[in-house]
Every structure is written in structure tokens, then in C-alpha cells.
Motif scaffolding. Structure first.
Motif, PDB file in Angstrom:
ATOM      1  N   LEU A 109      -6.495  11.282  -2.824  1.00 17.44           N
ATOM      2  CA  LEU A 109      -5.195  12.058  -3.699  1.00 17.44           C
ATOM      3  C   LEU A 109      -4.271  12.797  -2.905  1.00 17.44           C
ATOM      4  CD1 LEU A 109      -4.141  12.650  -6.682  1.00 17.44           C
ATOM      5  CD2 LEU A 109      -5.666  14.782  -6.512  1.00 17.44           C
ATOM      6  N   ASP A 110      -4.816  13.642  -1.948  1.00 21.48           N
ATOM      7  CA  ASP A 110      -3.714  14.116  -1.285  1.00 21.48           C
ATOM      8  C   ASP A 110      -2.881  13.198  -0.492  1.00 21.48           C
ATOM      9  OD1 ASP A 110      -2.731  16.778   0.178  1.00 21.48           O
ATOM     10  OD2 ASP A 110      -3.327  15.871   2.015  1.00 21.48           O
ATOM     11  N   ALA A 111      -3.310  12.110   0.206  1.00 22.09           N
ATOM     12  CA  ALA A 111      -2.525  11.237   0.989  1.00 22.09           C
ATOM     13  C   ALA A 111      -1.819  10.465   0.101  1.00 22.09           C
ATOM     14  CB  ALA A 111      -3.320  10.322   1.806  1.00 22.09           C
ATOM     15  N   TRP A 112      -2.117  10.209  -1.192  1.00 23.25           N
ATOM     16  CA  TRP A 112      -1.365   9.700  -2.266  1.00 23.25           C
ATOM     17  C   TRP A 112      -0.109  10.500  -2.613  1.00 23.25           C
ATOM     18  CZ3 TRP A 112      -2.934   4.950  -4.928  1.00 23.25           C
ATOM     19  CH2 TRP A 112      -2.353   4.623  -6.163  1.00 23.25           C
ATOM     20  N   ILE A 113      -0.356  11.695  -2.981  1.00 21.44           N
ATOM     21  CA  ILE A 113       0.651  12.611  -3.019  1.00 21.44           C
ATOM     22  C   ILE A 113       1.840  12.823  -2.086  1.00 21.44           C
ATOM     23  CG2 ILE A 113       1.338  14.995  -4.307  1.00 21.44           C
ATOM     24  CD1 ILE A 113       0.224  13.062  -6.206  1.00 21.44           C
ATOM     25  N   LEU A 114       1.318  12.635  -1.146  1.00 18.90           N
ATOM     26  CA  LEU A 114       2.234  12.885  -0.012  1.00 18.90           C
ATOM     27  C   LEU A 114       3.115  11.889   0.374  1.00 18.90           C
ATOM     28  CD1 LEU A 114       3.350  14.226   2.748  1.00 18.90           C
ATOM     29  CD2 LEU A 114       1.256  13.351   3.993  1.00 18.90           C
TER      30      LEU A 114
ATOM     31  N   LEU B  77      -4.799  18.633  -7.331  1.00 23.03           N
ATOM     32  CA  LEU B  77      -3.402  17.992  -7.624  1.00 23.03           C
ATOM     33  C   LEU B  77      -2.516  19.000  -7.040  1.00 23.03           C
ATOM     34  CD1 LEU B  77      -1.297  15.892  -8.095  1.00 23.03           C
ATOM     35  CD2 LEU B  77      -1.587  16.556 -10.728  1.00 23.03           C
ATOM     36  N   LEU B  78      -2.881  20.205  -7.478  1.00 17.12           N
ATOM     37  CA  LEU B  78      -1.840  21.275  -7.301  1.00 17.12           C
ATOM     38  C   LEU B  78      -1.914  21.871  -5.775  1.00 17.12           C
ATOM     39  CD1 LEU B  78      -2.495  23.674 -10.202  1.00 17.12           C
ATOM     40  CD2 LEU B  78      -0.536  22.264  -9.752  1.00 17.12           C
TER      41      LEU B  78
ATOM     42  N   ALA C 132      -9.122   0.352  -9.653  1.00 19.50           N
ATOM     43  CA  ALA C 132      -7.832   1.138 -10.224  1.00 19.50           C
ATOM     44  C   ALA C 132      -8.336   2.787 -10.377  1.00 19.50           C
ATOM     45  CB  ALA C 132      -7.555   0.590 -11.612  1.00 19.50           C
ATOM     46  N   HIS C 133      -9.729   2.902 -10.543  1.00 17.98           N
ATOM     47  CA  HIS C 133     -10.059   4.466 -10.972  1.00 17.98           C
ATOM     48  C   HIS C 133     -10.617   5.105  -9.884  1.00 17.98           C
ATOM     49  CE1 HIS C 133      -9.656   4.391 -15.535  1.00 17.98           C
ATOM     50  NE2 HIS C 133     -10.122   2.982 -15.242  1.00 17.98           N
ATOM     51  N   MET C 134     -10.919   4.528  -8.665  1.00 20.69           N
ATOM     52  CA  MET C 134     -11.639   5.338  -7.616  1.00 20.69           C
ATOM     53  C   MET C 134     -10.757   5.178  -6.387  1.00 20.69           C
ATOM     54  SD  MET C 134     -15.235   4.711  -6.081  1.00 20.69           S
ATOM     55  CE  MET C 134     -14.941   3.622  -4.932  1.00 20.69           C
ATOM     56  N   GLU C 135     -10.710   6.415  -5.697  1.00 19.63           N
ATOM     57  CA  GLU C 135      -9.943   6.509  -4.556  1.00 19.63           C
ATOM     58  C   GLU C 135     -10.643   5.841  -3.444  1.00 19.63           C
ATOM     59  OE1 GLU C 135      -9.921  10.555  -3.325  1.00 19.63           O
ATOM     60  OE2 GLU C 135      -8.688  11.321  -4.983  1.00 19.63           O
TER      61      GLU C 135
ATOM     62  N   ASN D 293       1.012  -1.216  -0.062  1.00 20.25           N
ATOM     63  CA  ASN D 293      -0.071  -0.042   0.013  1.00 20.25           C
ATOM     64  C   ASN D 293       0.814   1.267  -0.085  1.00 20.25           C
ATOM     65  OD1 ASN D 293      -1.721   2.189   0.527  1.00 20.25           O
ATOM     66  ND2 ASN D 293      -3.033   0.869   1.974  1.00 20.25           N
ATOM     67  N   ILE D 294       0.670   2.025  -1.121  1.00 21.01           N
ATOM     68  CA  ILE D 294       1.508   3.415  -1.100  1.00 21.01           C
ATOM     69  C   ILE D 294       1.249   4.304   0.330  1.00 21.01           C
ATOM     70  CG2 ILE D 294      -0.633   4.719  -1.995  1.00 21.01           C
ATOM     71  CD1 ILE D 294       3.405   5.269  -2.731  1.00 21.01           C
ATOM     72  N   ALA D 295       0.251   4.069   0.930  1.00 20.86           N
ATOM     73  CA  ALA D 295       0.015   5.193   2.156  1.00 20.86           C
ATOM     74  C   ALA D 295       0.822   4.330   3.428  1.00 20.86           C
ATOM     75  CB  ALA D 295      -1.269   5.228   2.662  1.00 20.86           C
ATOM     76  N   ALA D 296       1.138   2.855   3.302  1.00 22.07           N
ATOM     77  CA  ALA D 296       1.960   2.361   4.423  1.00 22.07           C
ATOM     78  C   ALA D 296       2.938   1.597   3.690  1.00 22.07           C
ATOM     79  CB  ALA D 296       0.867   1.508   5.223  1.00 22.07           C
ATOM     80  N   ALA D 297       4.099   2.172   3.213  1.00 23.77           N
ATOM     81  CA  ALA D 297       4.923   1.587   2.364  1.00 23.77           C
ATOM     82  C   ALA D 297       5.683   0.319   3.141  1.00 23.77           C
ATOM     83  CB  ALA D 297       5.876   2.677   1.884  1.00 23.77           C
ATOM     84  N   PRO D 298       5.913  -0.559   2.518  1.00 25.03           N
ATOM     85  CA  PRO D 298       6.715  -1.696   2.811  1.00 25.03           C
ATOM     86  C   PRO D 298       7.792  -1.391   3.417  1.00 25.03           C
ATOM     87  CG  PRO D 298       5.526  -2.242   0.917  1.00 25.03           C
ATOM     88  CD  PRO D 298       5.313  -0.966   1.019  1.00 25.03           C
ATOM     89  N   PRO D 299       8.752  -2.073   4.392  1.00 26.17           N
ATOM     90  CA  PRO D 299      10.019  -1.556   4.739  1.00 26.17           C
ATOM     91  C   PRO D 299      11.316  -1.322   3.677  1.00 26.17           C
ATOM     92  CG  PRO D 299       8.969  -3.311   6.288  1.00 26.17           C
ATOM     93  CD  PRO D 299       8.378  -3.165   5.075  1.00 26.17           C
TER      94      PRO D 299
END
Length: 244
Positions: free
Chosen positions: A145-150, A174-175, A137-140, A100-106
């Protein structure tokens, strides 16, 4: 993997891509996303939410000297990505991680990538694609989006480069996510045809730097008769990179 797949070709046949018959199927977005990345020899690139590996493989076909890591949460798509890496013979240059991008593996330590490229889920929570098979794939989901970009920016080295392809109607969101986190933001619209509103934007930014936001002239995808323009063909078939 039990579901039916097709084998398709990208970048004038240089990339072989297995993808589901139903559900999310790669179109031009991952090709343009990969074309945004200008990685030097030995530099590390993360494809965050790599799906079946389309952008990863397009970059690997164009750049033989960088190291690419693909991160994908969905088990079925992760399995396809592994098959596609083997199919294209790039196992020594591409590493795949399920997570998961929000809880990146070690294995994904903060501040270790020179480049992160990503095609985040395009639809805000509460909306849903017509095809339920494309929803993941298409829906948050739990990661907006903010958490993904962070999360992507956290994994970048200082002054590292983030490359994003997203819907034009979510450019404001996004901006807003990039503000205070990145600078030297450049926005390149993809115009379907001349005098048509852009549906996609390519956005490039650098972590932790200043500098104004630039709106670039953009790229027209189709001629009046529907054929791809010469500029679009150079990316989609010629494997040419994009200047930002």
C-alpha cells in the motif's frame, strides 16, 4: 479473452460494463471513487489500477470535459477495459495503458496529472481472498500500500488531488502512507447502516500541501429494510458527485 463475462450496468444504465463471471467484479466502490473526482475542463485524471474500467467509465459518464487515463497491469482485465471503452463510445476521452503502477510506463510522466483516483488492493500481503480468482485484484503483491500511494502521488502535479477508496480497517496504514506527502486529508466513512461500523472509507488528499486532517460525517448506504438511502442513490444511480 476466453473467460465468460457478463454485461452489467452502472449509474442507472449510463455505463455498460463487461466483467468476468468469476473473479473480481465491480460493486459500489468504483462508483463512489469516481464521484470523488471534480476535474475541470481539460484536466487529466489517472485511474491507477483501473481493472475493467468501472471507475473510469463512471467518471467519463459524469464529466465529459476531462481526459482520463486508465492504468492496469493484468492483461485480461486490460483487455476488458479496452472493450468497455469501445462499448461506451469514449475512445476520444479515455486512454488505456498496460503497466505497473510502481514502474510507470514512459507515457506516464511524474507530476503530470491533476487528479489520481485509485482502489488499491485491499488485503495486506500474506492474506488471501477465499476466491483465488480475486487474489490479484484484492491482495497486495510486490507493490504494498505504501509503495502504491507513493507512486500515485509521484504522478500528481503539485497540489494535485488524490482520491482513494479503501477498507476502513486499513485507514491507519493509508494515513501513514499519506503523511509527509500530502495534506488537507479528508476521510469520509461509508456506513452500511445507521449504528453499523464503516467497512469502507473514501479518502481525499492534496499533494505537497499543509492543512489538517478532517473526519467527515460520512454517508449511510442502506435503510433498515436494505434499500439504498436517498444519499447513496444520488451517487449510485444519479451520478451525483461527492462534496469534500
Amino acid at each position: 479473452m476466453g473467460e465468460a463475462v457478463t454485461e452489467d450496468r452502472l449509474v442507472d444504465g449510463r455505463v455498460r460494463l463487461l466483467q468476468p463471471v468469476d473473479g473480481y467484479r465491480a460493486a459500489i466502490d468504483p462508483v463512489f471513487l469516481a464521484a470523488m473526482v471534480t476535474a475541470g475542463p481539460g484536466e487529466r485524471v489517472l485511474d491507477a489500477g483501473c481493472g475493467a474500467g468501472a471507475a473510469t467509465l463512471c467518471l467519463a459518464a459524469r464529466n465529459t470535459e476531462c481526459k482520463i487515463v486508465g492504468l492496469e497491469l493484468d492483461p485480461a482485465m486490460f483487455d476488458l477495459a479496452k472493450r468497455n471503452v469501445a462499448l461506451n463510445g469514449v475512445e476520444k476521452r479515455v486512454d488505456l495503458i498496460q503497466g505497473n503502477i510502481a514502474a510507470a510506463p514512459p507515457r506516464l510522466a511524474p507530476g503530470t496529472f491533476h487528479h489520481v483516483m485509485t482502489n488499491p488492493p485491499h488485503l495486506a500481503a500474506g492474506t488471501r481472498p477465499t476466491d483465488p480468482g480475486r487474489a490479484a485484484a484484492h491482495m497486495e503483491g510486490e507493490v504494498d500500500l505504501d509503495a502504491w500511494i507513493l507512486a500515485c502521488i509521484t504522478l500528481l502535479r503539485p497540489k494535485g488531488v488524490l482520491a482513494v477508496v479503501h477498507r476502513a480497517d486499513r485507514l491507519d496504514d493509508l494515513l501513514a502512507s499519506l503523511r509527509q506527502r500530502a495534506g488537507e486529508i479528508a476521510v469520509l466513512p461509508l456506513w452500511p447502516m445507521k449504528d453499523r461500523p464503516a467497512k469502507r472509507v473514501l479518502v481525499r488528499a492534496r499533494k505537497g500541501v499543509g492543512g489538517p486532517t478532517s473526519l467527515l460525517p460520512g454517508l449511510v448506504l442502506h435503510e433498515a429494510d436494505g434499500r439504498y438511502t436517498e444519499a447513496a442513490e444520488a451517487v449510485l444511480r444519479g451520478g451525483q458527485g461527492l462534496e469534500f
